[in-house]
Design a protein around this motif. Structure first.
Motif, PDB file in Angstrom:
ATOM      1  N   PRO A  27     -26.526  39.281 132.869  1.00  0.00           N
ATOM      2  CA  PRO A  27     -26.682  39.114 131.422  1.00  0.00           C
ATOM      3  C   PRO A  27     -27.456  37.827 131.129  1.00  0.00           C
ATOM      4  CG  PRO A  27     -24.474  38.468 132.062  1.00  0.00           C
ATOM      5  CD  PRO A  27     -25.151  39.002 133.307  1.00  0.00           C
ATOM      6  N   GLU A  28     -28.124  37.845 130.010  1.00  0.00           N
ATOM      7  CA  GLU A  28     -28.930  36.699 129.609  1.00  0.00           C
ATOM      8  C   GLU A  28     -28.052  35.595 129.033  1.00  0.00           C
ATOM      9  OE1 GLU A  28     -31.846  36.395 126.042  1.00  0.00           O
ATOM     10  OE2 GLU A  28     -32.906  37.221 127.764  1.00  0.00           O
ATOM     11  N   THR A  29     -28.362  34.372 129.380  1.00  0.00           N
ATOM     12  CA  THR A  29     -27.614  33.248 128.834  1.00  0.00           C
ATOM     13  C   THR A  29     -28.227  32.813 127.511  1.00  0.00           C
ATOM     14  OG1 THR A  29     -28.977  31.606 129.946  1.00  0.00           O
ATOM     15  CG2 THR A  29     -27.061  32.435 131.165  1.00  0.00           C
ATOM     16  N   ARG A  30     -27.458  32.123 126.707  1.00  0.00           N
ATOM     17  CA  ARG A  30     -27.947  31.620 125.422  1.00  0.00           C
ATOM     18  C   ARG A  30     -29.138  30.665 125.622  1.00  0.00           C
ATOM     19  NH1 ARG A  30     -24.001  30.896 121.109  1.00  0.00           N
ATOM     20  NH2 ARG A  30     -25.349  32.135 119.867  1.00  0.00           N
ATOM     21  N   SER A  66     -33.615  39.095 139.977  1.00  0.00           N
ATOM     22  CA  SER A  66     -32.973  39.745 141.112  1.00  0.00           C
ATOM     23  C   SER A  66     -33.143  41.256 141.015  1.00  0.00           C
ATOM     24  CB  SER A  66     -31.480  39.403 141.115  1.00  0.00           C
ATOM     25  OG  SER A  66     -30.799  40.203 142.049  1.00  0.00           O
ATOM     26  N   GLY A  67     -33.311  41.872 142.151  1.00  0.00           N
ATOM     27  CA  GLY A  67     -33.356  43.328 142.195  1.00  0.00           C
ATOM     28  C   GLY A  67     -31.982  43.949 142.033  1.00  0.00           C
ATOM     29  N   ARG A  68     -30.951  43.105 141.972  1.00  0.00           N
ATOM     30  CA  ARG A  68     -29.586  43.607 141.810  1.00  0.00           C
ATOM     31  C   ARG A  68     -29.217  43.842 140.353  1.00  0.00           C
ATOM     32  NH1 ARG A  68     -28.466  39.298 145.971  1.00  0.00           N
ATOM     33  NH2 ARG A  68     -28.607  38.053 144.105  1.00  0.00           N
ATOM     34  N   ASP A  69     -30.010  43.284 139.414  1.00  0.00           N
ATOM     35  CA  ASP A  69     -29.693  43.482 138.002  1.00  0.00           C
ATOM     36  C   ASP A  69     -29.839  44.956 137.629  1.00  0.00           C
ATOM     37  OD1 ASP A  69     -29.194  40.803 137.613  1.00  0.00           O
ATOM     38  OD2 ASP A  69     -31.185  40.368 136.838  1.00  0.00           O
ATOM     39  N   ASP A  70     -28.995  45.400 136.735  1.00  0.00           N
ATOM     40  CA  ASP A  70     -29.021  46.790 136.277  1.00  0.00           C
ATOM     41  C   ASP A  70     -30.329  47.044 135.528  1.00  0.00           C
ATOM     42  OD1 ASP A  70     -28.666  49.271 135.097  1.00  0.00           O
ATOM     43  OD2 ASP A  70     -26.654  48.820 134.348  1.00  0.00           O
ATOM     44  N   PRO A  71     -31.189  47.928 136.018  1.00  0.00           N
ATOM     45  CA  PRO A  71     -32.469  48.171 135.346  1.00  0.00           C
ATOM     46  C   PRO A  71     -32.310  48.738 133.933  1.00  0.00           C
ATOM     47  CG  PRO A  71     -32.152  49.734 137.148  1.00  0.00           C
ATOM     48  CD  PRO A  71     -31.043  48.731 137.232  1.00  0.00           C
ATOM     49  N   PRO A  76     -35.189  47.028 129.408  1.00  0.00           N
ATOM     50  CA  PRO A  76     -35.281  46.898 127.951  1.00  0.00           C
ATOM     51  C   PRO A  76     -35.426  45.442 127.496  1.00  0.00           C
ATOM     52  CG  PRO A  76     -33.602  48.499 128.484  1.00  0.00           C
ATOM     53  CD  PRO A  76     -34.016  47.842 129.775  1.00  0.00           C
ATOM     54  N   ARG A  77     -34.787  44.504 128.201  1.00  0.00           N
ATOM     55  CA  ARG A  77     -34.928  43.087 127.843  1.00  0.00           C
ATOM     56  C   ARG A  77     -36.367  42.631 128.028  1.00  0.00           C
ATOM     57  NH1 ARG A  77     -35.765  39.575 125.120  1.00  0.00           N
ATOM     58  NH2 ARG A  77     -35.297  37.409 125.542  1.00  0.00           N
ATOM     59  N   PHE A  78     -37.008  43.029 129.137  1.00  0.00           N
ATOM     60  CA  PHE A  78     -38.413  42.695 129.340  1.00  0.00           C
ATOM     61  C   PHE A  78     -39.272  43.329 128.253  1.00  0.00           C
ATOM     62  CE2 PHE A  78     -42.585  44.017 130.905  1.00  0.00           C
ATOM     63  CZ  PHE A  78     -43.177  42.765 130.990  1.00  0.00           C
ATOM     64  N   LEU A  79     -38.996  44.567 127.916  1.00  0.00           N
ATOM     65  CA  LEU A  79     -39.790  45.250 126.885  1.00  0.00           C
ATOM     66  C   LEU A  79     -39.646  44.568 125.523  1.00  0.00           C
ATOM     67  CD1 LEU A  79     -39.277  48.970 127.940  1.00  0.00           C
ATOM     68  CD2 LEU A  79     -41.296  47.503 128.312  1.00  0.00           C
ATOM     69  N   GLU A  80     -38.459  44.030 125.226  1.00  0.00           N
ATOM     70  CA  GLU A  80     -38.267  43.251 123.988  1.00  0.00           C
ATOM     71  C   GLU A  80     -39.138  42.002 123.997  1.00  0.00           C
ATOM     72  OE1 GLU A  80     -34.264  42.024 123.104  1.00  0.00           O
ATOM     73  OE2 GLU A  80     -33.482  43.980 123.725  1.00  0.00           O
ATOM     74  N   LEU A  81     -39.113  41.283 125.119  1.00  0.00           N
ATOM     75  CA  LEU A  81     -39.928  40.070 125.246  1.00  0.00           C
ATOM     76  C   LEU A  81     -41.406  40.416 125.148  1.00  0.00           C
ATOM     77  CD1 LEU A  81     -40.212  37.044 125.760  1.00  0.00           C
ATOM     78  CD2 LEU A  81     -40.080  37.550 128.212  1.00  0.00           C
TER      79      LEU A  81
END
Length: 92
Positions: A27-30, A66-71, A76-81
């Motif tokens: 998860p993304e930190t603040r 990390s490749g371990r993060d849930d895609p 979607p987080r990358f697509l938002e950015l």
């Protein structure tokens, strides 16, 4: 002696923004969210200072930490950015 030339489309200059090694995490930190908000603001301000116009965004290096993060969360987080940065340069 070689002269530097700006890339051009017709008679317009094309601005290029190269972003490398974003290392998105879930998860993304603040704090990381603030960094990316600042990045979007900085790109938007720089684009305005340079007169706007056509622009290209280049992403290189490690987009995800990390490749371990849930895609299902990371992509979607990358697509938002990406959408925020694209809007910052006035594009689609």
């Amino acid at each position: 002696m070689r002269r530097r030339r700006d890339a051009a489309i017709g008679s317009r200059r094309v601005l290029a923004y190269h972003l490398s090694d974003l290392h998105l995490r879930t998860p993304e930190t603040r704090g990381r969210a603030r960094v990316f908000e600042s990045l979007v603001r900085a790109v938007e301000e720089e684009h305005g200072r340079r007169g706007g116009g056509p622009a290209t965004l280049f992403f290189t290096g490690d987009v995800f930490d990390s490749g371990r993060d849930d895609p299902r969360v990371a992509v979607p987080r990358f697509l938002e950015l990406h959408a925020a940065l694209t809007a910052a340069v006035g594009g689609d």
